[in-house]
Design an enzyme around this catalytic site. Sequence first.
Site, PDB file in Angstrom:
ATOM      1  CB  SER A 134       1.618 -96.668 -76.016  1.00 58.41           C
ATOM      2  OG  SER A 134       0.580 -97.108 -76.843  1.00 58.41           O
ATOM      3  CG  HIS A 144      -1.610-102.136 -77.659  1.00 52.05           C
ATOM      4  ND1 HIS A 144      -2.643-101.778 -78.494  1.00 52.05           N
ATOM      5  CD2 HIS A 144      -0.949-100.989 -77.370  1.00 52.05           C
ATOM      6  CE1 HIS A 144      -2.591-100.463 -78.710  1.00 52.05           C
ATOM      7  NE2 HIS A 144      -1.574 -99.967 -78.046  1.00 52.05           N
ATOM      8  NE  ARG A 169      -7.177 -97.100 -72.577  1.00 52.93           N
ATOM      9  CZ  ARG A 169      -6.121 -96.570 -71.953  1.00 52.93           C
ATOM     10  NH1 ARG A 169      -4.917 -96.731 -72.447  1.00 52.93           N
ATOM     11  NH2 ARG A 169      -6.263 -95.890 -70.836  1.00 52.93           N
ATOM     12  CB  THR A 170     -11.155-102.641 -76.081  1.00 56.93           C
ATOM     13  OG1 THR A 170     -10.962-103.961 -75.543  1.00 56.93           O
ATOM     14  CG2 THR A 170     -11.807-102.734 -77.445  1.00 56.93           C
ATOM     15  CG  HIS A 171      -7.036 -98.284 -78.337  1.00 55.72           C
ATOM     16  ND1 HIS A 171      -6.212 -99.310 -77.939  1.00 55.72           N
ATOM     17  CD2 HIS A 171      -6.516 -97.141 -77.810  1.00 55.72           C
ATOM     18  CE1 HIS A 171      -5.233 -98.809 -77.192  1.00 55.72           C
ATOM     19  NE2 HIS A 171      -5.391 -97.502 -77.102  1.00 55.72           N
ATOM     20  CD  GLU A 213      -3.845 -86.395 -83.160  1.00 49.82           C
ATOM     21  OE1 GLU A 213      -2.614 -86.501 -82.989  1.00 49.82           O
ATOM     22  OE2 GLU A 213      -4.670 -87.216 -82.695  1.00 49.82           O
ATOM     23  CB  SER A 217      -7.059 -94.610 -75.019  1.00 52.88           C
ATOM     24  OG  SER A 217      -6.091 -93.909 -74.259  1.00 52.88           O
ATOM     25  CG  ASN A 268       4.089 -88.851 -80.311  1.00 55.44           C
ATOM     26  OD1 ASN A 268       3.561 -89.772 -79.705  1.00 55.44           O
ATOM     27  ND2 ASN A 268       3.408 -87.945 -80.990  1.00 55.44           N
TER      28      ASN A 268
HETATM   29  I1  8IG Z   1       1.689 -92.893 -78.183  1.00 54.39           I
HETATM   30  O1  8IG Z   1       0.513 -87.983 -81.320  1.00 54.39           O
HETATM   31  C1  8IG Z   1       0.531 -91.593 -79.124  1.00 54.39           C
HETATM   32  N1  8IG Z   1      -0.787 -91.742 -79.174  1.00 54.39           N
HETATM   33  N2  8IG Z   1      -3.941 -88.995 -81.203  1.00 54.39           N
HETATM   34  N3  8IG Z   1      -1.682 -88.481 -81.267  1.00 54.39           N
HETATM   35  C2  8IG Z   1      -2.702 -89.306 -80.883  1.00 54.39           C
HETATM   36  N4  8IG Z   1      -2.504 -90.419 -80.194  1.00 54.39           N
HETATM   37  C3  8IG Z   1      -1.242 -90.708 -79.872  1.00 54.39           C
HETATM   38  C4  8IG Z   1      -0.156 -89.910 -80.221  1.00 54.39           C
HETATM   39  C5  8IG Z   1      -0.398 -88.738 -80.967  1.00 54.39           C
HETATM   40  N5  8IG Z   1       0.961 -90.496 -79.744  1.00 54.39           N
END
Ligand code: 8IG
Length: 275
Positions: free
Chosen positions: A42, A74, A95-97, A196, A215, A238
């Site tokens: 991302s 994606h 990618r594949t998550h 989370e 990932s 973020n």
């Molecule tokens: I973009 O705050 C992204 N991917 N686990 N936590 C998790 N994955 C993320 C986050 C995040 N921001």
Amino acid sequence: MSDTNMFLDGDHPGFDLARQAADVLTDHFGVARHDIGVVLGSGWAHTIGALGDINGELSFADIPGLGGDGVAGHVQKVTSVRLPNGNNVLVFGSRTHYYANRDAQAVAHVVRTIAATGASTVVLTNGCGGLDPQVAPGTPVLISDHINLTGTTPLVGPEFVDMTDAYAPRLRQIAKQVDPSLTEGVYVQFAGPQYETPAEVQMAAKLGGDLVGMSTALDTIAARHAGLEVLGVSLVTNAGAGVTDAPLSHEDVIAAGQSAAPRASQLLADIIQAI
Ligand code: 8IG
């Protein structure tokens, strides 16, 4: 070709499908061997244009083992790029998550395919949450190590892969020569797809984490198993939940990625050029 690349003689679950995918890519692009694989997470989608001359592109739908996930932001295609220095780079737009199907073999297929094209190096990028409120959204961070909290692995059977220096010190050094302001951090992978809780973010920090994502730890395990040298680069898009007052939204995450794109993309292209 790296003499540790397992695809020279490896026989493991998933390798045959990866060889099939690599054959399709090799034929389609007319490039006998790609030197470097890149996986864009991302916020990194704009990197391709900064790399070099495009040999061609192919939709995931046309590659064995790769289904698209349809997540906003994606990109569902592979692009082959020739760098000014002559190296050929295979760029996966996403990618594949693990959160897609709870299938760690499907996750590993992207890096196994990169290894099967003959590459010796993979550059894994992601968008992630940052645990340090001083690290502003849009900041790229080198991954120095990871903590895998997914409870799973793409490896099956007695595959005792060494994870010391999984994120190659040599490649991190090159990246820091390209941009001495780059910092490093420990990446903590959660299984997702929910972000989370603030308590989980605090736990990750207490465990020694700096970044939270969904990932790269599983990708890196698969990559080390396949004999690839790994460079991991996160884009903090973020603050982790509870680090600031702001709630998390996927739209904000994409927006942060887009505003950071020019600097991060150029930096990544310069690093790949220097590998
Ligand atoms: I973009 O705050 C992204 N991917 N686990 N936590 C998790 N994955 C993320 C986050 C995040 N921001």
